[in-house]
Scaffold this motif. Sequence first.
Motif, short mmCIF file in Angstrom:
data_model
loop_
_atom_site.label_atom_id
_atom_site.label_comp_id
_atom_site.label_asym_id
_atom_site.label_seq_id
_atom_site.Cartn_x
_atom_site.Cartn_y
_atom_site.Cartn_z
N GLN A 6 26.52 26.77 7.37
CA GLN A 6 27.79 26.74 6.64
C GLN A 6 28.96 26.63 7.61
OE1 GLN A 6 27.52 30.33 4.35
NE2 GLN A 6 26.36 29.38 2.69
N ARG A 7 28.89 27.39 8.70
CA ARG A 7 29.97 27.35 9.69
C ARG A 7 30.07 25.95 10.31
NH1 ARG A 7 28.67 30.69 14.76
NH2 ARG A 7 27.93 32.06 13.10
N SER A 8 28.93 25.34 10.59
CA SER A 8 28.94 24.00 11.17
C SER A 8 29.54 22.98 10.20
CB SER A 8 27.52 23.59 11.54
OG SER A 8 27.51 22.31 12.14
N LEU A 9 29.13 23.04 8.93
CA LEU A 9 29.67 22.13 7.94
C LEU A 9 31.18 22.32 7.77
CD1 LEU A 9 26.90 22.20 5.19
CD2 LEU A 9 27.71 20.17 6.41
N GLU A 10 31.63 23.55 7.73
CA GLU A 10 33.06 23.82 7.59
C GLU A 10 33.85 23.22 8.76
OE1 GLU A 10 33.07 28.04 7.41
OE2 GLU A 10 32.67 28.14 5.27
N THR A 11 33.30 23.37 9.97
CA THR A 11 34.01 22.89 11.15
C THR A 11 34.01 21.37 11.21
OG1 THR A 11 33.30 24.90 12.31
CG2 THR A 11 34.22 23.14 13.65
N TYR A 12 32.88 20.75 10.90
CA TYR A 12 32.84 19.28 10.87
C TYR A 12 33.76 18.74 9.78
CZ TYR A 12 29.02 18.72 14.23
OH TYR A 12 28.26 18.69 15.37
N HIS A 13 33.84 19.43 8.66
CA HIS A 13 34.73 19.02 7.58
C HIS A 13 36.18 19.00 8.06
CE1 HIS A 13 36.74 19.97 3.51
NE2 HIS A 13 36.38 18.70 3.47
N VAL A 17 41.55 19.80 21.60
CA VAL A 17 41.30 20.61 20.39
C VAL A 17 40.13 20.03 19.61
CG1 VAL A 17 42.26 21.32 18.17
CG2 VAL A 17 43.69 21.41 20.21
N LEU A 18 40.12 18.71 19.44
CA LEU A 18 39.04 18.07 18.69
C LEU A 18 37.69 18.24 19.38
CD1 LEU A 18 40.76 14.73 17.58
CD2 LEU A 18 40.52 16.86 16.30
N ARG A 19 37.68 18.11 20.68
CA ARG A 19 36.41 18.26 21.42
C ARG A 19 35.88 19.69 21.31
NH1 ARG A 19 39.44 15.32 25.88
NH2 ARG A 19 39.01 13.10 25.51
N ARG A 20 36.79 20.66 21.34
CA ARG A 20 36.35 22.05 21.20
C ARG A 20 35.76 22.28 19.82
NH1 ARG A 20 41.23 23.39 23.93
NH2 ARG A 20 42.19 24.01 21.96
N LEU A 21 36.42 21.72 18.79
CA LEU A 21 35.89 21.86 17.44
C LEU A 21 34.51 21.22 17.32
CD1 LEU A 21 38.90 21.19 15.04
CD2 LEU A 21 37.64 23.32 15.31
N ALA A 22 34.36 20.03 17.90
CA ALA A 22 33.07 19.35 17.86
C ALA A 22 32.00 20.18 18.56
CB ALA A 22 33.19 17.97 18.49
N ALA A 23 32.37 20.79 19.69
CA ALA A 23 31.41 21.62 20.42
C ALA A 23 31.02 22.85 19.61
CB ALA A 23 32.00 22.02 21.77
N LYS A 24 32.01 23.45 18.95
CA LYS A 24 31.74 24.63 18.12
C LYS A 24 30.80 24.29 16.98
CE LYS A 24 34.17 27.84 15.02
NZ LYS A 24 35.49 28.23 14.46
N ALA A 25 31.07 23.18 16.30
CA ALA A 25 30.23 22.77 15.17
C ALA A 25 28.82 22.42 15.64
CB ALA A 25 30.87 21.59 14.46
N ALA A 26 28.73 21.71 16.75
CA ALA A 26 27.42 21.29 17.25
C ALA A 26 26.58 22.48 17.69
CB ALA A 26 27.60 20.31 18.41
N THR A 27 27.23 23.47 18.30
CA THR A 27 26.49 24.65 18.75
C THR A 27 25.91 25.41 17.56
OG1 THR A 27 27.92 24.86 20.69
CG2 THR A 27 26.65 26.80 20.04
N ALA A 28 26.72 25.60 16.53
CA ALA A 28 26.23 26.30 15.34
C ALA A 28 25.08 25.52 14.70
CB ALA A 28 27.36 26.48 14.33
N ALA A 29 25.20 24.19 14.64
CA ALA A 29 24.15 23.37 14.05
C ALA A 29 22.88 23.42 14.87
CB ALA A 29 24.63 21.93 13.91
N ASP A 30 23.02 23.31 16.19
CA ASP A 30 21.85 23.33 17.07
C ASP A 30 21.14 24.67 17.02
OD1 ASP A 30 22.38 20.74 17.80
OD2 ASP A 30 23.36 21.26 19.69
#
Length: 391
Positions: free
Chosen positions: A222-229, A186-199
């Motif tokens: 905003q989506r990336s920040l929310e997910t990393y948060h 779950v954590l890795r998927r969240l990290a991937a989601k946040a990183a993709t939006a940021a990239d």
Amino acid sequence: MMIRVAARLKGEVKADTLESFRRAGGIAYEELHHAEALRRRLAAEGAHPWRVEPGVSGQLLCAWNAFVLQAIGEHLLDADYAADPRTPGYVPPVTHTQVAACFDPVEHWTSLARQAACDDGFEFDASLRLPVDLPEWVETDPCPFPYLRGLQAATRTVRGYAEVALGELEAAVRDEDPAVRDDLRVLRRLAAKAATAADYAEGLLGDAPQDGPHEEIEQRLQRSLETYHHLGQLVAMPALISAYETGELDLAAVGEEGPAVSAFDPWFLTSPRDREHWKADPRARRAIEELWAGDPEPRIIRDIQRQIDAARRAGAVSHARGADGELLGGFHVCPWAAVYEVHREIDVHGRRLRPGQQFTVDVYLNRGTFVRKILVGTFTATTRVDYAKER
């Protein structure tokens, strides 16, 4: 005197109060330092992150929240100052409002971090839903370019700390517990989601001039920040992971309905209450045809409406009603999209929507770029009508 005049001409407001809160909020970095030291000590002792005392995970989580909020506020301020040295100490109203919303909870989270540090049995208020969300994003159109740069800088900073924390968590786990492995996925998927939006935002922004696709960049940052948060909170308190919901609906599970791919209905966004009215209006028919003629990828807007339709069937949203209980109908701008109210937290087109919010889908052309936007606000009945396809 010249600074005040320049700021007034630009419509900027004084940021002296924000600077006071910035100075006071610097203690958030002290708490982050204490949290990092705590994490290193736990690793050295071989402590299992899933089995630490509540005060330990509470301290890590609260320190993380204080840091993220402080970092976002500071980067937004600094980016605006750097963009226009003629008005130091002044910022646009949207920046002022957003920074204030970020700085305001820093003291609260710092206090909780310190309380948890001295209480192994620390517990959060039972009414608090963890992980908590970031403050509401201020709606602005157009988004100031320095504001984007501030979000970009904040995302880079928060991302760096989040990825390190996740790496340390993974390194600290050496057992073969299936539940732990599931949580890590779950954590890795969240990290991937946040990183993709940021990239993707980085790619859109790049060294682009100020006339780039601001809204698309803003939403992704905003989506990336929310997910990393959220990610940082889950890393701090792994016990939250098993119950964590991203708010994303499984369209396959609830059935995909919507406009047929082979037959595009130009009125599919339009409020059902008002659809026949607009269909009978010749000017509205011309306006909506011209609008959709400018959409280079109609699949995207169909997918957005399918998400909303799935959310309605799942009871997560409904057509919004006004204070008098009457249906609000559609937004006043072509294509007069329906206004919805959120009952359960969901994501639509990458935008996290919370219970009680109202939203609609806003689409238009902006200097040749087709914009698709989830517009959140408080909607009221109006007699205004706008046929324009370009804004």
